[in-house]
Design a protein around this motif. Structure first.
Motif, mmCIF file in Angstrom:
data_model
loop_
_atom_site.group_PDB
_atom_site.id
_atom_site.type_symbol
_atom_site.label_atom_id
_atom_site.label_comp_id
_atom_site.label_asym_id
_atom_site.label_seq_id
_atom_site.Cartn_x
_atom_site.Cartn_y
_atom_site.Cartn_z
ATOM 1 N N THR A 104 0.819 -1.212 0.000
ATOM 2 C CA THR A 104 0.000 0.000 0.000
ATOM 3 C C THR A 104 0.851 1.259 0.000
ATOM 4 O OG1 THR A 104 -1.750 -1.163 1.198
ATOM 5 C CG2 THR A 104 -1.821 1.247 1.206
ATOM 6 N N VAL A 105 1.834 1.346 0.897
ATOM 7 C CA VAL A 105 2.629 2.568 0.986
ATOM 8 C C VAL A 105 3.522 2.739 -0.245
ATOM 9 C CG1 VAL A 105 2.587 2.569 3.505
ATOM 10 C CG2 VAL A 105 4.495 1.484 2.323
ATOM 11 N N THR A 106 3.977 1.626 -0.812
ATOM 12 C CA THR A 106 4.783 1.720 -2.031
ATOM 13 C C THR A 106 3.950 2.270 -3.178
ATOM 14 O OG1 THR A 106 6.092 -0.191 -1.315
ATOM 15 C CG2 THR A 106 6.288 0.469 -3.608
ATOM 16 N N GLN A 107 2.739 1.766 -3.331
ATOM 17 C CA GLN A 107 1.857 2.262 -4.381
ATOM 18 C C GLN A 107 1.476 3.713 -4.141
ATOM 19 O OE1 GLN A 107 -1.344 -0.609 -4.358
ATOM 20 N NE2 GLN A 107 -0.339 -1.926 -5.854
ATOM 21 N N LEU A 108 1.249 4.081 -2.880
ATOM 22 C CA LEU A 108 0.920 5.471 -2.561
ATOM 23 C C LEU A 108 2.085 6.390 -2.920
ATOM 24 C CD1 LEU A 108 -0.936 7.592 -1.322
ATOM 25 C CD2 LEU A 108 0.007 7.015 0.921
ATOM 26 N N GLY A 109 3.297 5.974 -2.562
ATOM 27 C CA GLY A 109 4.469 6.765 -2.903
ATOM 28 C C GLY A 109 4.618 6.922 -4.405
ATOM 29 N N PHE A 110 4.375 5.847 -5.142
ATOM 30 C CA PHE A 110 4.489 5.908 -6.597
ATOM 31 C C PHE A 110 3.430 6.845 -7.185
ATOM 32 C CE2 PHE A 110 3.936 4.187 -10.937
ATOM 33 C CZ PHE A 110 5.253 4.324 -11.376
ATOM 34 N N ALA B 85 18.468 0.619 0.408
ATOM 35 C CA ALA B 85 19.434 0.281 1.455
ATOM 36 C C ALA B 85 18.789 0.325 2.831
ATOM 37 C CB ALA B 85 20.623 1.237 1.397
ATOM 38 N N VAL B 86 17.936 1.325 3.079
ATOM 39 C CA VAL B 86 17.248 1.415 4.368
ATOM 40 C C VAL B 86 16.330 0.218 4.567
ATOM 41 C CG1 VAL B 86 15.570 2.748 5.713
ATOM 42 C CG2 VAL B 86 17.417 3.924 4.519
ATOM 43 N N VAL B 87 15.631 -0.190 3.520
ATOM 44 C CA VAL B 87 14.781 -1.383 3.621
ATOM 45 C C VAL B 87 15.622 -2.596 4.003
ATOM 46 C CG1 VAL B 87 13.408 -3.033 2.280
ATOM 47 C CG2 VAL B 87 13.002 -0.581 2.033
ATOM 48 N N GLY B 88 16.772 -2.755 3.358
ATOM 49 C CA GLY B 88 17.617 -3.908 3.636
ATOM 50 C C GLY B 88 18.204 -3.917 5.025
ATOM 51 N N LEU B 89 18.342 -2.734 5.624
ATOM 52 C CA LEU B 89 18.951 -2.629 6.954
ATOM 53 C C LEU B 89 17.933 -2.411 8.070
ATOM 54 C CD1 LEU B 89 21.965 -0.325 6.002
ATOM 55 C CD2 LEU B 89 22.041 -2.788 6.430
ATOM 56 N N ALA B 90 16.679 -2.170 7.743
ATOM 57 C CA ALA B 90 15.669 -1.803 8.738
ATOM 58 C C ALA B 90 15.473 -2.907 9.766
ATOM 59 C CB ALA B 90 14.354 -1.476 8.054
ATOM 60 N N ALA B 91 15.491 -2.520 11.038
ATOM 61 C CA ALA B 91 15.282 -3.491 12.114
ATOM 62 C C ALA B 91 13.806 -3.740 12.364
ATOM 63 C CB ALA B 91 15.954 -2.993 13.391
ATOM 64 N N GLY B 92 12.985 -2.730 12.112
ATOM 65 C CA GLY B 92 11.555 -2.857 12.367
ATOM 66 C C GLY B 92 10.729 -2.439 11.173
ATOM 67 N N LEU B 93 9.452 -2.792 11.186
ATOM 68 C CA LEU B 93 8.575 -2.498 10.070
ATOM 69 C C LEU B 93 8.320 -1.003 9.878
ATOM 70 C CD1 LEU B 93 6.912 -3.762 7.787
ATOM 71 C CD2 LEU B 93 4.970 -3.849 9.373
ATOM 72 N N PRO B 94 8.129 -0.190 10.922
ATOM 73 C CA PRO B 94 7.854 1.245 10.696
ATOM 74 C C PRO B 94 8.916 1.927 9.840
ATOM 75 C CG PRO B 94 7.363 0.671 12.966
ATOM 76 C CD PRO B 94 8.034 -0.524 12.372
ATOM 77 N N VAL B 95 10.191 1.684 10.126
ATOM 78 C CA VAL B 95 11.259 2.284 9.325
ATOM 79 C C VAL B 95 11.192 1.771 7.892
ATOM 80 C CG1 VAL B 95 13.764 2.471 9.039
ATOM 81 C CG2 VAL B 95 12.752 2.626 11.317
ATOM 82 N N ALA B 96 10.948 0.479 7.752
ATOM 83 C CA ALA B 96 10.864 -0.101 6.410
ATOM 84 C C ALA B 96 9.708 0.502 5.617
ATOM 85 C CB ALA B 96 10.702 -1.614 6.503
ATOM 86 N N LEU B 97 8.582 0.772 6.279
ATOM 87 C CA LEU B 97 7.428 1.337 5.586
ATOM 88 C C LEU B 97 7.746 2.734 5.045
ATOM 89 C CD1 LEU B 97 4.419 0.230 7.827
ATOM 90 C CD2 LEU B 97 5.032 -0.616 5.551
ATOM 91 N N VAL B 98 8.413 3.554 5.835
ATOM 92 C CA VAL B 98 8.808 4.883 5.356
ATOM 93 C C VAL B 98 9.710 4.752 4.133
ATOM 94 C CG1 VAL B 98 10.080 6.991 5.929
ATOM 95 C CG2 VAL B 98 8.564 5.947 7.633
ATOM 96 N N ALA B 99 10.658 3.823 4.214
ATOM 97 C CA ALA B 99 11.582 3.621 3.093
ATOM 98 C C ALA B 99 10.845 3.121 1.853
ATOM 99 C CB ALA B 99 12.673 2.640 3.496
#
Length: 407
Positions: A65-71, A103-117
């Protein structure tokens, strides 16, 4: 749409549209596919990402969802910038942002950070659309159709193969190296494009403010009937595409197939073959004539008829996938050729309108298909696909009598 360059256009010493070599065309097709793949790697990996970030699969579903929204935000607010910013400058910013997000997605420890990325990743991935428009502008009139078709085929191949690549790489080394490797690839792509697209500095740009660019995008939609018609064709075509692909994994994982995720991922290879076959649409000389559009719509209808009547057999599924992808991608190439007939000074804004409709149609198709699958199963999904195609035929019947639909 007028073919007269608007006042305020600034053109470098060499005019655009002098032609592209076959090597440059294939290079742009390959890198466009590599860029487009970035937003699709995560789709078959949601369960793996959920376990790795210690969250539920339902929460991990927000990645799509967030990826599509960003796009979508990128299509509306970033893509029009390509008409007032030099191509290489905009691509450099977008690709470096793309690499950072991966890179942030690959290194993210938690889902919230990954979602922003993932949101940033979606926004930056409009770089692929910038490349499609740049290819159309660099090509001369005689080669524009084939050039656009080749680059779009590369883009679609990247989209379809992303799921297969993601599954294979994750099984071998894990999902985090997949995204870190994609980040490194985007840095390499940026370096290659900065060297290969030095000729793009000759493309026309305009002395307009950002607000005026956005307002003029709305005016283009209101003014040009061909843009509106092709945008609706694009929305309906991608809706038909998404109706199938959003439920295909559910169908293939259940009876009578019971395929594993790895085997299901191989169906993406069939889709890639269909995308390459759609290159034929780039060779159609009278792309504004109603007949090629009718043929593409007929192929989509035939595909869903095959899937409805023979979708319980492997042969029926393979045939349906191939025919569907050729029809959908053929329609998309025809649409893009009409869109890119526009004045070069506004081409990215026209493409912004078209692609916004295109992905909105895809999102709506996915949502409707999920609801229909829960209520009516595979038969309902196929009937929905036929219904979407029927709407496209109604549009064709309403507009084809007006003659050549060109901007």
């Amino acid at each position: 749409m007028s073919q007269t360059t608007a006042p305020g256009t600034v053109t470098a010493a060499a005019p655009a549209g002098r032609g592209m070599s076959r090597t440059l065309t294939l290079l742009l097709a390959a890198v466009t596919g590599a860029i487009a793949a970035n937003v699709y790697y995560a789709q078959p990996l949601l369960g793996v990402i959920a376990r790795s970030t210690d969250t539920s699969t339902g929460a991990a579903g927000a990645v799509v969802t967030v990826t599509q929204l960003g796009f979508a935000l990128g299509l509306v607010f970033v893509l029009p910038l390509a008409d007032i910013v030099t191509c290489r400058s905009l691509l450099t910013v977008l690709l470096l942002l793309d690499a950072a997000a991966l890179a942030v997605v690959g290194l993210a420890a938690g889902l919230p950070v990954a979602l922003v990325a993932f949101g940033v990743l979606g926004l930056a991935n409009v770089a692929a659309q910038v490349l499609v428009a740049a290819a159309a502008q660099l090509a001369d009139d005689a080669q524009r159709g084939r050039t656009v078709a080749t680059v779009i085929s590369g883009l679609l191949t990247g989209m379809l193969l992303a799921r297969t690549v993601a599954g294979a790489v994750t099984e071998l080394v894990g999902w985090r190296p997949l995204f870190l490797g994609a980040a490194a690839l985007m840095i390499l792509v940026n370096l290659v494009l900065r060297r290969a697209l030095h000729v793009a500095d000759a493309l026309p740009v305009r002395r307009l403010g950002y607000g005026e660019v956005l307002r003029s995008t709305v005016r283009i939609y209101r003014r040009d009937a061909a843009v509106r018609v092709r945008s609706v064709y694009g929305a309906l075509g991608f809706a038909a595409f998404s109706v199938f692909w959003s439920t295909a994994a559910l169908r293939l994982s259940g009876a009578p197939f019971a395929y594993s995720p790895a085997v299901i991922g191989l169906f993406g290879l069939l889709g890639a073959a269909g995308a390459m076959a759609a290159n034929l649409a780039g060779r159609v000389r009278r792309h504004t004539h109603p007949l090629p559009t009718a043929v593409a719509l007929a192929l989509i209808a035939v595909a869903y008829f095959v899937l409805l009547t023979a979708g319980d057999t492997l042969g029926g599924m393979i045939a349906g996938v191939l025919i569907l992808d050729v029809g959908v991608q053929g329609l998309h190439v025809l649409n893009q050729r009409v869109v890119h007939d526009a004045d070069a000074a506004v081409r990215n804004r026209v493409n912004s309108v078209y692609m916004t409709f295109y992905f909105a149609g895809g999102a709506l198709g996915s949502a409707v298909a999920s609801l229909v699958w829960a209520q009516a199963g595979w038969g309902g999904v196929c009937v929905t696909g036929l219904g979407v195609t029927a709407l496209a035929f109604l549009l064709w019947a309403r507009t084809s009598s007006r003659g050549r639909a060109r901007p």
